[in-house]
Design a protein around this motif. Structure first.
Motif, PDB file in Angstrom:
ATOM      1  N   GLY A   1       0.719  -1.078   0.137  1.00  0.00           N
ATOM      2  CA  GLY A   1       0.053  -0.268   0.026  1.00  0.00           C
ATOM      3  C   GLY A   1       0.937   1.140   0.082  1.00  0.00           C
ATOM      4  N   PRO A   2       0.674   2.093  -1.108  1.00  0.00           N
ATOM      5  CA  PRO A   2       1.344   3.521  -0.878  1.00  0.00           C
ATOM      6  C   PRO A   2       1.607   4.228   0.723  1.00  0.00           C
ATOM      7  CG  PRO A   2      -0.323   3.580  -2.567  1.00  0.00           C
ATOM      8  CD  PRO A   2      -0.555   2.173  -1.893  1.00  0.00           C
ATOM      9  N   GLU A   3       0.570   4.101   1.263  1.00  0.00           N
ATOM     10  CA  GLU A   3       0.791   4.881   2.701  1.00  0.00           C
ATOM     11  C   GLU A   3       1.939   4.163   3.667  1.00  0.00           C
ATOM     12  OE1 GLU A   3      -2.020   3.541   1.692  1.00  0.00           O
ATOM     13  OE2 GLU A   3      -3.194   5.038   0.867  1.00  0.00           O
ATOM     14  N   ALA A   4       1.935   2.819   3.358  1.00  0.00           N
ATOM     15  CA  ALA A   4       3.041   2.157   4.243  1.00  0.00           C
ATOM     16  C   ALA A   4       4.496   2.222   3.630  1.00  0.00           C
ATOM     17  CB  ALA A   4       2.728   0.619   4.456  1.00  0.00           C
ATOM     18  N   VAL A   5       4.824   2.720   2.611  1.00  0.00           N
ATOM     19  CA  VAL A   5       5.917   2.475   1.744  1.00  0.00           C
ATOM     20  C   VAL A   5       6.572   4.057   1.950  1.00  0.00           C
ATOM     21  CG1 VAL A   5       7.286   2.673  -0.061  1.00  0.00           C
ATOM     22  CG2 VAL A   5       5.232   0.816   0.142  1.00  0.00           C
ATOM     23  N   THR A   6       8.106   3.954   2.390  1.00  0.00           N
ATOM     24  CA  THR A   6       8.716   5.138   2.689  1.00  0.00           C
ATOM     25  C   THR A   6       9.768   5.290   1.774  1.00  0.00           C
ATOM     26  OG1 THR A   6      10.679   3.938   3.791  1.00  0.00           O
ATOM     27  CG2 THR A   6       8.589   4.638   5.283  1.00  0.00           C
ATOM     28  N   MET A   7      10.215   6.625   1.546  1.00  0.00           N
ATOM     29  CA  MET A   7      11.394   6.729   0.553  1.00  0.00           C
ATOM     30  C   MET A   7      12.720   6.050   1.044  1.00  0.00           C
ATOM     31  SD  MET A   7      10.244   8.890  -1.758  1.00  0.00           S
ATOM     32  CE  MET A   7      11.440  10.036  -2.379  1.00  0.00           C
ATOM     33  N   ARG A   8      12.672   6.021   2.204  1.00  0.00           N
ATOM     34  CA  ARG A   8      14.059   5.242   2.665  1.00  0.00           C
ATOM     35  C   ARG A   8      13.904   3.656   2.171  1.00  0.00           C
ATOM     36  NH1 ARG A   8      18.038   5.716   6.242  1.00  0.00           N
ATOM     37  NH2 ARG A   8      17.073   7.775   6.913  1.00  0.00           N
ATOM     38  N   GLN A   9      12.667   3.013   2.107  1.00  0.00           N
ATOM     39  CA  GLN A   9      12.418   1.623   1.708  1.00  0.00           C
ATOM     40  C   GLN A   9      12.832   1.872   0.228  1.00  0.00           C
ATOM     41  OE1 GLN A   9       8.474   1.140   3.311  1.00  0.00           O
ATOM     42  NE2 GLN A   9       9.079  -0.950   3.344  1.00  0.00           N
TER      43      GLN A   9
ATOM     44  N   VAL B   1       4.355   6.290 -11.443  1.00  0.00           N
ATOM     45  CA  VAL B   1       4.163   4.806 -11.559  1.00  0.00           C
ATOM     46  C   VAL B   1       2.697   4.779 -12.143  1.00  0.00           C
ATOM     47  CG1 VAL B   1       3.535   2.651 -10.243  1.00  0.00           C
ATOM     48  CG2 VAL B   1       5.796   4.307  -9.547  1.00  0.00           C
ATOM     49  N   ARG B   2       1.747   5.078 -11.656  1.00  0.00           N
ATOM     50  CA  ARG B   2       0.434   5.181 -12.230  1.00  0.00           C
ATOM     51  C   ARG B   2       0.398   5.635 -13.534  1.00  0.00           C
ATOM     52  NH1 ARG B   2      -3.669   7.902  -9.223  1.00  0.00           N
ATOM     53  NH2 ARG B   2      -4.982   6.429  -9.926  1.00  0.00           N
ATOM     54  N   ALA B   3       0.838   6.798 -14.058  1.00  0.00           N
ATOM     55  CA  ALA B   3       1.125   7.078 -15.246  1.00  0.00           C
ATOM     56  C   ALA B   3       1.575   6.196 -16.186  1.00  0.00           C
ATOM     57  CB  ALA B   3       1.640   8.707 -15.440  1.00  0.00           C
ATOM     58  N   ARG B   4       2.681   5.692 -15.795  1.00  0.00           N
ATOM     59  CA  ARG B   4       3.384   4.739 -16.729  1.00  0.00           C
ATOM     60  C   ARG B   4       2.514   3.425 -16.854  1.00  0.00           C
ATOM     61  NH1 ARG B   4       8.845   1.629 -14.868  1.00  0.00           N
ATOM     62  NH2 ARG B   4       7.415   0.613 -13.512  1.00  0.00           N
ATOM     63  N   GLY B   5       1.775   3.028 -15.968  1.00  0.00           N
ATOM     64  CA  GLY B   5       0.591   2.025 -15.996  1.00  0.00           C
ATOM     65  C   GLY B   5      -0.454   2.319 -16.976  1.00  0.00           C
ATOM     66  N   PHE B   6      -0.955   3.495 -16.834  1.00  0.00           N
ATOM     67  CA  PHE B   6      -2.114   3.927 -17.838  1.00  0.00           C
ATOM     68  C   PHE B   6      -1.430   3.954 -19.041  1.00  0.00           C
ATOM     69  CE2 PHE B   6      -4.076   5.866 -13.933  1.00  0.00           C
ATOM     70  CZ  PHE B   6      -5.337   5.234 -14.177  1.00  0.00           C
ATOM     71  N   ASN B   7      -0.282   4.338 -19.321  1.00  0.00           N
ATOM     72  CA  ASN B   7       0.373   4.459 -20.802  1.00  0.00           C
ATOM     73  C   ASN B   7       0.467   2.988 -21.274  1.00  0.00           C
ATOM     74  OD1 ASN B   7       0.437   7.180 -21.697  1.00  0.00           O
ATOM     75  ND2 ASN B   7       2.064   7.725 -20.195  1.00  0.00           N
TER      76      ASN B   7
ATOM     77  N   ILE C   1      -6.765   2.331  -6.059  1.00  0.00           N
ATOM     78  CA  ILE C   1      -6.370   3.349  -5.132  1.00  0.00           C
ATOM     79  C   ILE C   1      -6.842   5.083  -5.474  1.00  0.00           C
ATOM     80  CG2 ILE C   1      -4.231   2.340  -4.604  1.00  0.00           C
ATOM     81  CD1 ILE C   1      -2.701   4.497  -5.587  1.00  0.00           C
ATOM     82  N   THR C   2      -6.781   5.609  -4.660  1.00  0.00           N
ATOM     83  CA  THR C   2      -7.099   7.131  -4.504  1.00  0.00           C
ATOM     84  C   THR C   2      -6.038   7.863  -4.537  1.00  0.00           C
ATOM     85  OG1 THR C   2      -9.666   6.453  -4.363  1.00  0.00           O
ATOM     86  CG2 THR C   2      -8.849   8.967  -4.195  1.00  0.00           C
ATOM     87  N   GLN C   3      -5.744   8.833  -5.443  1.00  0.00           N
ATOM     88  CA  GLN C   3      -4.657   9.763  -5.267  1.00  0.00           C
ATOM     89  C   GLN C   3      -5.407  10.996  -5.148  1.00  0.00           C
ATOM     90  OE1 GLN C   3      -1.329   8.994  -7.807  1.00  0.00           O
ATOM     91  NE2 GLN C   3      -0.092  10.443  -6.659  1.00  0.00           N
ATOM     92  N   PRO C   4      -5.593  11.556  -4.003  1.00  0.00           N
ATOM     93  CA  PRO C   4      -6.265  12.871  -3.851  1.00  0.00           C
ATOM     94  C   PRO C   4      -5.744  13.985  -4.791  1.00  0.00           C
ATOM     95  CG  PRO C   4      -5.772  11.813  -1.521  1.00  0.00           C
ATOM     96  CD  PRO C   4      -5.146  11.183  -2.735  1.00  0.00           C
TER      97      PRO C   4
END
Length: 206
Positions: free
Chosen positions: A29-37, A63-69, A114-117
């Motif tokens: 899940g995006p919320e759980a991932v950190t830049m350090r990871q 990442v999402r833009a790449r997926g849509f393309n 997912i929802t990206q506000p």
């Protein structure tokens, strides 16, 4: 002083970072991932990703833009090949959609589950999403223009999308078991919609 990066260096690292992020975002899940990871996944310092992206939201958007393309590429190719061969364009696009989802489950989940506000803050993501949606309904414009289909194109498109997307997500979440797999449910649902929107007389004329 960090070395100067060429455009190719930047593009290659961004791709590598997006590959790692796609997997981690889908898994945790995006919320759980950190830049350090993300940095650790690539074996670089914690600050390195910031040379390429403003923050984690920007990485998620990329990442999402790449997926849509990629999704649009697959559907457009199916459309063009069916048109060239004289095949059923609607069927070809539908098969391509399902194939993409099961070939790219992590990307698919991030695209649609997912929802990206702050999505509007990323023009490339907005453009990619619009392109992807357009490829899903392009064939409907032709059917309407040929008089083979009447009605609200957006509504019809969403009905077919729901018939395909719903079973895919149910299977991804482990809610389906044989013999009720996604492909079977999709086939049955699409057949029902086809019978409604393309009655036998219209089918015979086609």
């Amino acid at each position: 002083m960090p070395k100067a990066l060429s455009d190719q260096d930047v593009a290659e690292f961004r791709d590598r970072l997006c590959d790692a992020a796609e997997h981690l975002f889908a898994e945790q899940g995006p919320e759980a991932v950190t830049m350090r990871q993300l940095a650790q996944a690539l074996g670089v310092s914690a600050m390195t990703p910031y040379r390429y992206f403003k923050d984690k939201d920007a990485i998620l958007a990329a990442v999402r833009a790449r997926g849509f393309n990629r999704h649009a590429d697959v559907l457009e190719r199916a459309y063009d090949e069916a048109k060239t061969s004289g095949g059923d364009v609607s069927e070809a696009v539908g098969r391509a959609y399902v194939r993409f989802a099961f070939d790219n489950p992590e990307a698919y989940k991030l695209m649609f589950d997912i929802t990206q506000p702050n999505e509007a803050d990323y023009p490339e993501l907005v453009a990619a999403g619009e392109r992807s949606r357009a490829t899903m309904t392009q064939h409907l414009d032709e059917l309407i223009g040929e008089g083979r289909l009447t009605g609200d194109k957006d509504l019809i498109g969403h009905l077919y999308w729901a018939a395909i997307h719903g079973p895919i997500m149910l299977q991804f979440s482990g809610k389906l078991a044989p013999p009720f797999r996604a492909e079977r449910l999709i086939g049955e649902l699409v057949a029902i919609l086809n019978a409604h929107f393309f009655p036998p007389a219209a089918a015979n004329e086609a």
